[in-house]
Motif scaffolding. Sequence first.
Motif, short mmCIF file in Angstrom:
data_model
loop_
_atom_site.label_atom_id
_atom_site.label_comp_id
_atom_site.label_asym_id
_atom_site.label_seq_id
_atom_site.Cartn_x
_atom_site.Cartn_y
_atom_site.Cartn_z
N VAL A 1 0.82 -1.22 0.00
CA VAL A 1 0.00 0.00 0.00
C VAL A 1 0.85 1.26 0.00
N ARG B 1 -10.41 -3.75 5.47
CA ARG B 1 -9.80 -3.25 4.25
C ARG B 1 -10.01 -4.31 3.18
N TYR C 1 -4.21 1.81 8.12
CA TYR C 1 -4.27 0.67 7.20
C TYR C 1 -5.70 0.13 7.05
N THR D 1 0.39 4.61 -2.28
CA THR D 1 -0.88 4.53 -3.02
C THR D 1 -2.00 5.09 -2.17
N ASP D 2 -2.97 5.72 -2.81
CA ASP D 2 -4.18 6.20 -2.13
C ASP D 2 -3.86 7.03 -0.89
N GLY D 3 -2.82 7.83 -0.97
CA GLY D 3 -2.49 8.70 0.14
C GLY D 3 -1.69 8.04 1.24
#
Length: 270
Positions: A101, A129, A122, A104-106
């Motif tokens: 992760v 998630r 997370y 990605t996506d901040g």
Amino acid sequence: MLIKPDPATPEGEAIIDLAALLDGLQERTGEWPGADIVDIVGQWLGRFTFAVPAGLAPLAVGRAWVLRQWDRHADDVTLWSDEASALAALAQDVRSSWDKVAGTDGFPYRPPSDDQAVVDLYYGPDKTRGDEGYTVYPADISRHVGAPLSISLSDAEACAVVNSSAVFHPQEHPDDEGLPCIEIAGLLVFVYLDADCGAVRVSVHLDTADEQLVRADGTVPMQVEIGDATVFDNVTQQPAPMERTGWKALIRRLTRPSPPAGGGKPRQGG
């Protein structure tokens, strides 16, 4: 693997007796007649009881924190002594998976150092998630115990039964108003660090002691030791005699010889 019954136990002795009865039947008849076997086994089973023990009650002997983690490949449950330990284990697992992760996506390239922060980032506020998720919650560790019919401080077996059912009540977390405590036979013994007085404090509460431990005068026999020194003992040490009251005692005090002005022993009568 053959099992050899132990004649020293009631169950082993019963099995050996049943084998002897069946052997005797075969010696007498040359066979094992079904009707006779039914009678023998029926009488033999009468020596046993299959009733569920009464008086058993669940007793909470501790508490654990349950951490459940799941994804597409596994659904794992682990137990931890406190919430912080469970959260630390979860955070360690999150950091080991951070590469998928990162950036990605901040998500930052490096995970936060704070355990709660990295877990919240997370999993998000819903603690899930995608197909991953977790729950953390406390659960009592219990066992079923039968309370002794009597508690006697002169009965070693009864004392052992009570001692084995002692319960420790921990302080759940730093903000918990409770204090760590051992409970046994209704007695509560608190041991904790007290910042107000800067000392280790030990506090014994007897108000809820089992009535079988309370003496006729309302006290509980007790000895308190620190190391090898006895600091409290109301068992072997006899209380000081009470001073007599009433008009006879008053006359005795008024007629008791007074010591001389210079001190010394009272004058003896001539």
